[in-house]
Write a protein that holds these residues in place. Structure first.
Motif, PDB file in Angstrom:
ATOM      1  N   GLY A 137      64.924 -12.951  53.965  1.00 50.87           N
ATOM      2  CA  GLY A 137      66.066 -13.518  54.662  1.00 50.87           C
ATOM      3  C   GLY A 137      67.365 -13.344  53.914  1.00 50.87           C
ATOM      4  N   ALA A 189      65.098 -15.022  58.219  1.00 50.94           N
ATOM      5  CA  ALA A 189      65.856 -16.218  57.849  1.00 50.94           C
ATOM      6  C   ALA A 189      65.626 -17.329  58.867  1.00 50.94           C
ATOM      7  CB  ALA A 189      67.337 -15.868  57.759  1.00 50.94           C
ATOM      8  N   ASP A 200      67.453  -6.821  64.078  1.00 46.54           N
ATOM      9  CA  ASP A 200      67.930  -7.418  62.824  1.00 46.54           C
ATOM     10  C   ASP A 200      66.783  -8.213  62.202  1.00 46.54           C
ATOM     11  OD1 ASP A 200      69.360  -8.392  60.726  1.00 46.54           O
ATOM     12  OD2 ASP A 200      71.001  -9.221  61.921  1.00 46.54           O
ATOM     13  N   ARG A 249      67.524 -11.147  59.646  1.00 45.73           N
ATOM     14  CA  ARG A 249      67.975 -12.408  60.236  1.00 45.73           C
ATOM     15  C   ARG A 249      66.816 -13.149  60.889  1.00 45.73           C
ATOM     16  NH1 ARG A 249      73.482 -12.973  63.650  1.00 45.73           N
ATOM     17  NH2 ARG A 249      74.217 -12.387  61.572  1.00 45.73           N
ATOM     18  N   TYR A 266      67.335 -10.787  68.532  1.00 41.24           N
ATOM     19  CA  TYR A 266      67.709 -10.035  67.335  1.00 41.24           C
ATOM     20  C   TYR A 266      66.537  -9.197  66.843  1.00 41.24           C
ATOM     21  CZ  TYR A 266      71.769 -13.131  67.146  1.00 41.24           C
ATOM     22  OH  TYR A 266      72.919 -13.818  67.445  1.00 41.24           O
ATOM     23  N   ASN A 320      72.882 -14.551  56.528  1.00 41.58           N
ATOM     24  CA  ASN A 320      71.779 -14.740  57.486  1.00 41.58           C
ATOM     25  C   ASN A 320      71.452 -16.217  57.651  1.00 41.58           C
ATOM     26  OD1 ASN A 320      71.492 -11.967  57.902  1.00 41.58           O
ATOM     27  ND2 ASN A 320      70.007 -11.755  56.236  1.00 41.58           N
ATOM     28  N   SER A 366      69.717  -7.569  53.790  1.00 45.66           N
ATOM     29  CA  SER A 366      70.132  -6.964  55.040  1.00 45.66           C
ATOM     30  C   SER A 366      68.958  -6.160  55.587  1.00 45.66           C
ATOM     31  CB  SER A 366      71.349  -6.060  54.826  1.00 45.66           C
ATOM     32  OG  SER A 366      71.000  -4.968  53.979  1.00 45.66           O
ATOM     33  N   THR A 367      69.026  -5.805  56.848  1.00 45.23           N
ATOM     34  CA  THR A 367      67.934  -5.025  57.434  1.00 45.23           C
ATOM     35  C   THR A 367      67.801  -3.676  56.756  1.00 45.23           C
ATOM     36  OG1 THR A 367      68.274  -6.141  59.549  1.00 45.23           O
ATOM     37  CG2 THR A 367      67.034  -4.093  59.595  1.00 45.23           C
TER      38      THR A 367
END
Length: 290
Positions: free
Chosen positions: A48, A259, A253, A256, A250, A70, A51-52
């Motif tokens: 989390g 998270a 993503d 996220r 999402y 996130n 970043s992706t």
């Protein structure tokens, strides 16, 4: 007592080395089980903070740099807190209802002798073998006919109904272990059956009541199918439904989504950490009474 080759008596107690050898497999199993449970949570927590793109390039390593947006973005969302509040309200209402009704029913099954008592109790225990998925269609039709769709009562009442069998079984076993002399003494003091229930039995049954309350709260919090079936409007969505909707929104993503999953687990984990002693204490008290 036996004699050793040197003539010294032995006490028959196992040596410390032998005890450690016997418990080593148990400890190894506990470590493995703990790792299996903790590693996915830790992985989701660290993911989390990525970043992706980081997650695809370095799925196992530490975040570099740490992406806090996130978590802060989700915590700053009103929809997330609305779902937390909805889940909390439904869990508390379900727990109060199921514990209150089950305590009265278990008291009747444990302390009163009436015709058909065991048959009726058996019907409740059969409910333990009745899967919720089988009742989805008739339950949906019943709730629609009662105009309980998009209504929190449409989730609270069925959850309480499906929680009754387990709660009654636990409380009845505990109530039956309360000595009859206490009830006789309360009767001599002018206390009726329900006075004995409220003033004597319930205070003594606090460990068992705490146990079934924890089970009811956790079961309600984790329930996904019933809120998904009842709530069409986002107003009353619960956390499990929110996770499913967020994951669909999402899907690209992934960081996220991780998270969101971690934040969705935090309330349940925090509650269980606080109530763990009460849960374990109630189970061990019920197992050792008598």
């Amino acid at each position: 007592m036996t004699l050793t080759r040197t003539g010294r008596p032995t006490t028959g107690r196992p040596r410390k080395g032998a005890t450690r050898t016997r418990t080593l497999p148990v400890h190894a199993v506990l470590v493995v089980v703990g790792a299996v449970m903790a590693v996915p949570v830790l992985y989701a927590l660290l993911s989390g903070f990525k970043s992706t793109d980081q997650l695809s390039r370095n799925p196992i390593g530490l975040p570099d740099p740490w992406v806090t947006s996130n978590y802060t973005g989700i915590l700053g969302s009103g929809s997330f807190w609305r779902m937390v509040g909805s889940s909390t309200f439904i869990a508390v209402a379900t727990t109060v209802l199921v514990v209150a009704v089950s305590a009265l029913a278990a008291f009747s099954f444990a302390r009163f002798a009436f015709r058909g008592r065991e048959v009726l109790f058996t019907l409740f225990t059969v409910g333990l073998m009745f899967p919720f998925a089988v009742a989805v269609l008739p339950l949906f039709l019943l709730l629609r006919s009662m105009d309980l769709l998009d209504n929190p009562l449409g989730v609270i009442l069925p959850q309480a109904a499906f929680g009754l069998p387990m709660t009654i079984v636990i409380l009845r076993g505990f109530f039956r272990e309360i000595p009859g002399e206490l009830e006789e003494a309360a009767t001599l003091d002018g206390c009726g059956p329900y006075g004995f229930f409220w003033r004597v039995l319930l205070p003594m049954a606090r460990p068992a009541l705490g146990t079934v309350s924890v089970l009811a709260v956790v079961g309600s919090w984790n329930n996904f199918l019933l809120p998904l079936l009842v709530f069409n409007e986002p107003k009353w969505w619960t956390i499990p439904v929110g996770v499913q909707q967020f994951q669909g929104q999402y899907a690209s993503d992934t960081a996220r989504v991780f998270a969101y999953l971690v934040l969705a687990m935090v309330p349940a984990l925090a509650f269980y950490a606080v109530a763990e002693r009460q849960l374990v204490g109630g189970l061990t008290t019920g197992a050792t009474k008598g």
